[in-house]
Enzyme design. Sequence first.
Site, PDB file in Angstrom:
ATOM      1  N   ALA A 139      -1.407   2.766  -4.399  1.00 52.57           N
ATOM      2  CA  ALA A 139      -1.035   2.341  -3.054  1.00 52.57           C
ATOM      3  C   ALA A 139       0.026   1.250  -3.201  1.00 52.57           C
ATOM      4  O   ALA A 139       0.101   0.580  -4.233  1.00 52.57           O
ATOM      5  CB  ALA A 139      -2.262   1.813  -2.321  1.00 52.57           C
ATOM      6  N   GLY A 192      -4.494   4.441  -6.204  1.00 50.57           N
ATOM      7  CA  GLY A 192      -4.405   5.456  -5.159  1.00 50.57           C
ATOM      8  C   GLY A 192      -3.725   6.730  -5.633  1.00 50.57           C
ATOM      9  O   GLY A 192      -3.963   7.807  -5.076  1.00 50.57           O
ATOM     10  N   GLU A 239      -6.398   8.637  -7.196  1.00 57.94           N
ATOM     11  CA  GLU A 239      -7.295   9.093  -6.116  1.00 57.94           C
ATOM     12  C   GLU A 239      -6.672  10.254  -5.343  1.00 57.94           C
ATOM     13  O   GLU A 239      -7.366  11.203  -4.964  1.00 57.94           O
ATOM     14  CB  GLU A 239      -7.608   7.919  -5.186  1.00 57.94           C
ATOM     15  N   GLU A 267      -7.406  -1.162  -9.950  1.00 52.97           N
ATOM     16  CA  GLU A 267      -7.513  -2.055  -8.790  1.00 52.97           C
ATOM     17  C   GLU A 267      -8.205  -3.369  -9.123  1.00 52.97           C
ATOM     18  O   GLU A 267      -7.931  -4.400  -8.512  1.00 52.97           O
ATOM     19  CB  GLU A 267      -8.282  -1.357  -7.655  1.00 52.97           C
TER      20      GLU A 267
HETATM   21  C1  HXC Z   1       4.335  -1.211  -5.238  1.00 53.70           C
HETATM   22  C2  HXC Z   1       5.037  -0.719  -7.367  1.00 53.70           C
HETATM   23  C3  HXC Z   1       3.752  -0.200  -7.672  1.00 53.70           C
HETATM   24  C4  HXC Z   1       2.749  -0.220  -6.651  1.00 53.70           C
HETATM   25  C5  HXC Z   1       5.014  -0.030  -9.415  1.00 53.70           C
HETATM   26  N1  HXC Z   1       5.768  -0.585  -8.463  1.00 53.70           N
HETATM   27  N2  HXC Z   1       3.775   0.216  -8.961  1.00 53.70           N
HETATM   28  N3  HXC Z   1       5.302  -1.207  -6.147  1.00 53.70           N
HETATM   29  N4  HXC Z   1       3.079  -0.723  -5.441  1.00 53.70           N
HETATM   30  N5  HXC Z   1       1.523   0.280  -6.842  1.00 53.70           N
HETATM   31  C6  HXC Z   1       7.167  -1.019  -8.571  1.00 53.70           C
HETATM   32  C7  HXC Z   1       7.321  -2.266  -9.386  1.00 53.70           C
HETATM   33  O1  HXC Z   1       7.038  -3.412  -8.610  1.00 53.70           O
HETATM   34  C8  HXC Z   1       8.764  -2.198  -9.798  1.00 53.70           C
HETATM   35  O2  HXC Z   1       9.565  -2.595  -8.708  1.00 53.70           O
HETATM   36  C9  HXC Z   1       8.979  -0.694  -9.976  1.00 53.70           C
HETATM   37  O3  HXC Z   1       7.929  -0.045  -9.270  1.00 53.70           O
HETATM   38  C10 HXC Z   1       8.886  -0.290 -11.423  1.00 53.70           C
HETATM   39  O4  HXC Z   1       7.686  -0.780 -11.966  1.00 53.70           O
HETATM   40  P1  HXC Z   1       7.596  -1.629 -13.317  1.00 53.70           P
HETATM   41  O5  HXC Z   1       6.336  -2.382 -13.295  1.00 53.70           O
HETATM   42  O6  HXC Z   1       8.847  -2.415 -13.524  1.00 53.70           O
HETATM   43  O7  HXC Z   1       7.574  -0.464 -14.399  1.00 53.70           O
HETATM   44  P2  HXC Z   1       6.773  -0.404 -15.786  1.00 53.70           P
HETATM   45  O8  HXC Z   1       6.943  -1.686 -16.546  1.00 53.70           O
HETATM   46  O9  HXC Z   1       7.202   0.863 -16.424  1.00 53.70           O
HETATM   47  O10 HXC Z   1       5.235  -0.306 -15.391  1.00 53.70           O
HETATM   48  C11 HXC Z   1       4.774   0.805 -14.687  1.00 53.70           C
HETATM   49  C12 HXC Z   1       3.332   0.549 -14.163  1.00 53.70           C
HETATM   50  C13 HXC Z   1       3.300  -0.783 -13.397  1.00 53.70           C
HETATM   51  C14 HXC Z   1       2.379   0.494 -15.362  1.00 53.70           C
HETATM   52  C15 HXC Z   1       2.961   1.735 -13.291  1.00 53.70           C
HETATM   53  O11 HXC Z   1       4.333  -0.757 -12.416  1.00 53.70           O
HETATM   54  C16 HXC Z   1       2.002  -1.047 -12.718  1.00 53.70           C
HETATM   55  O12 HXC Z   1       1.040  -1.477 -13.347  1.00 53.70           O
HETATM   56  N6  HXC Z   1       1.980  -0.827 -11.407  1.00 53.70           N
HETATM   57  C17 HXC Z   1       0.830  -1.145 -10.581  1.00 53.70           C
HETATM   58  C18 HXC Z   1      -0.270  -0.161 -10.800  1.00 53.70           C
HETATM   59  C19 HXC Z   1      -1.475  -0.473  -9.933  1.00 53.70           C
HETATM   60  O13 HXC Z   1      -2.034  -1.585  -9.985  1.00 53.70           O
HETATM   61  N7  HXC Z   1      -1.874   0.482  -9.116  1.00 53.70           N
HETATM   62  C20 HXC Z   1      -2.986   0.321  -8.212  1.00 53.70           C
HETATM   63  C21 HXC Z   1      -2.509  -0.231  -6.923  1.00 53.70           C
HETATM   64  S1  HXC Z   1      -3.834  -0.631  -5.845  1.00 53.70           S
HETATM   65  P3  HXC Z   1      10.819  -3.582  -8.928  1.00 53.70           P
HETATM   66  O14 HXC Z   1      11.313  -3.836  -7.538  1.00 53.70           O
HETATM   67  O15 HXC Z   1      10.322  -4.777  -9.647  1.00 53.70           O
HETATM   68  O16 HXC Z   1      11.770  -2.771  -9.758  1.00 53.70           O
HETATM   69  C22 HXC Z   1      -4.275   0.807  -5.191  1.00 53.70           C
HETATM   70  C23 HXC Z   1      -5.363   0.679  -4.162  1.00 53.70           C
HETATM   71  C24 HXC Z   1      -5.999   1.966  -3.912  1.00 53.70           C
HETATM   72  O17 HXC Z   1      -3.792   1.836  -5.464  1.00 53.70           O
HETATM   73  C25 HXC Z   1      -6.940   1.852  -2.782  1.00 53.70           C
HETATM   74  C26 HXC Z   1      -6.520   2.601  -1.615  1.00 53.70           C
HETATM   75  C27 HXC Z   1      -5.709   3.774  -1.846  1.00 53.70           C
END
Ligand code: HXC
Length: 259
Positions: free
Chosen positions: A66, A110, A113, A133
């Site tokens: 998400a 998400g 999911e 998360e």
């Molecule tokens: C918003 C995101 C994002 C996310 C990545 N980006 N994941 N933006 N929401 N979930 C953005 C980053 O901010 C970054 O933007 C760009 O995408 C590239 O990501 P990087 O981190 O620079 O790339 P990398 O180093 O290759 O790492 C990839 C990654 C990492 C491992 C996927 O981005 C990451 O850990 N993302 C978050 C994963 C996460 O926590 N997901 C769960 C979310 S909570 P910029 O502008 O800096 O270039 C969730 C809740 C679910 O899903 C409940 C309800 C559905």
Amino acid sequence: MAYEMIEVRTEAGKVGIVTLNRPKQMNALNNQLMDEMGAALKAFDADEAIGCMIVTGSEKAFAAGADIGAMATYSFADVYKGDYITRNWETIRSIRKPVIAAVSGFALGGGCELAMMCDFIIAADNARFGQPEIKLGIIPGAGGTQRLPRAVGKAKAMDLALTGRMMNADEAERGGLVSRVVPLDKLMEEALGAALMICDYSQIAVMAAKESINRSFESGLSDGVMFERRIFHALFATTDQKEGMDAFVNKRKAQFKHQ
Ligand code: HXC
């Protein structure tokens, strides 16, 4: 409807393909994207010509979760009154034709999911699944704590949700989360092959199989078997059952009419 965050196309006139398209954000799932995906899937579901759907992302990311930026400032009132997740993510659960998730790259939070809401997952060898998360001070909110243990068992689900670690495609296949793992450059070919195969079967039987298997997650064994039995009996009222069995007996290919 004009889409901005997904791309929509059909293959062979019968497979509906939705490609998540927010490359700069790793296909992070925000409300607009989920609205668009729900609308596209519903339109395919209502289209007589479509027999199966595929949801996919990019090579790098199916979806990294998400949209954290969007969620960061949400209050309880925002998510409760806005019916966050339930309002649009759940649309996919009402789709009656099969939906295949073709996953390459990250399928996190998400994203994982969403893949699990699809009917089965075909993964590229670079796919990485996880429910990270916990690192954000929350828990999975789109069914992850329910579907992941059903898919991979309690031990792996707890491990993933409590440590936030990722698992690769091989571990996901061993654990039962994904049905097949293929080389990255063969992912869409494989998913499309499966979809086209499904399209050639009786749409009624396909929908009945999906409905019955999904029922197994909602009921005890006896009720589930009874549900299956009644639908199985009902299929003898279809033209497609007559065609399928006549084709076998007469050693020819069945031509299903979806009736
Ligand atoms: C918003 C995101 C994002 C996310 C990545 N980006 N994941 N933006 N929401 N979930 C953005 C980053 O901010 C970054 O933007 C760009 O995408 C590239 O990501 P990087 O981190 O620079 O790339 P990398 O180093 O290759 O790492 C990839 C990654 C990492 C491992 C996927 O981005 C990451 O850990 N993302 C978050 C994963 C996460 O926590 N997901 C769960 C979310 S909570 P910029 O502008 O800096 O270039 C969730 C809740 C679910 O899903 C409940 C309800 C559905």
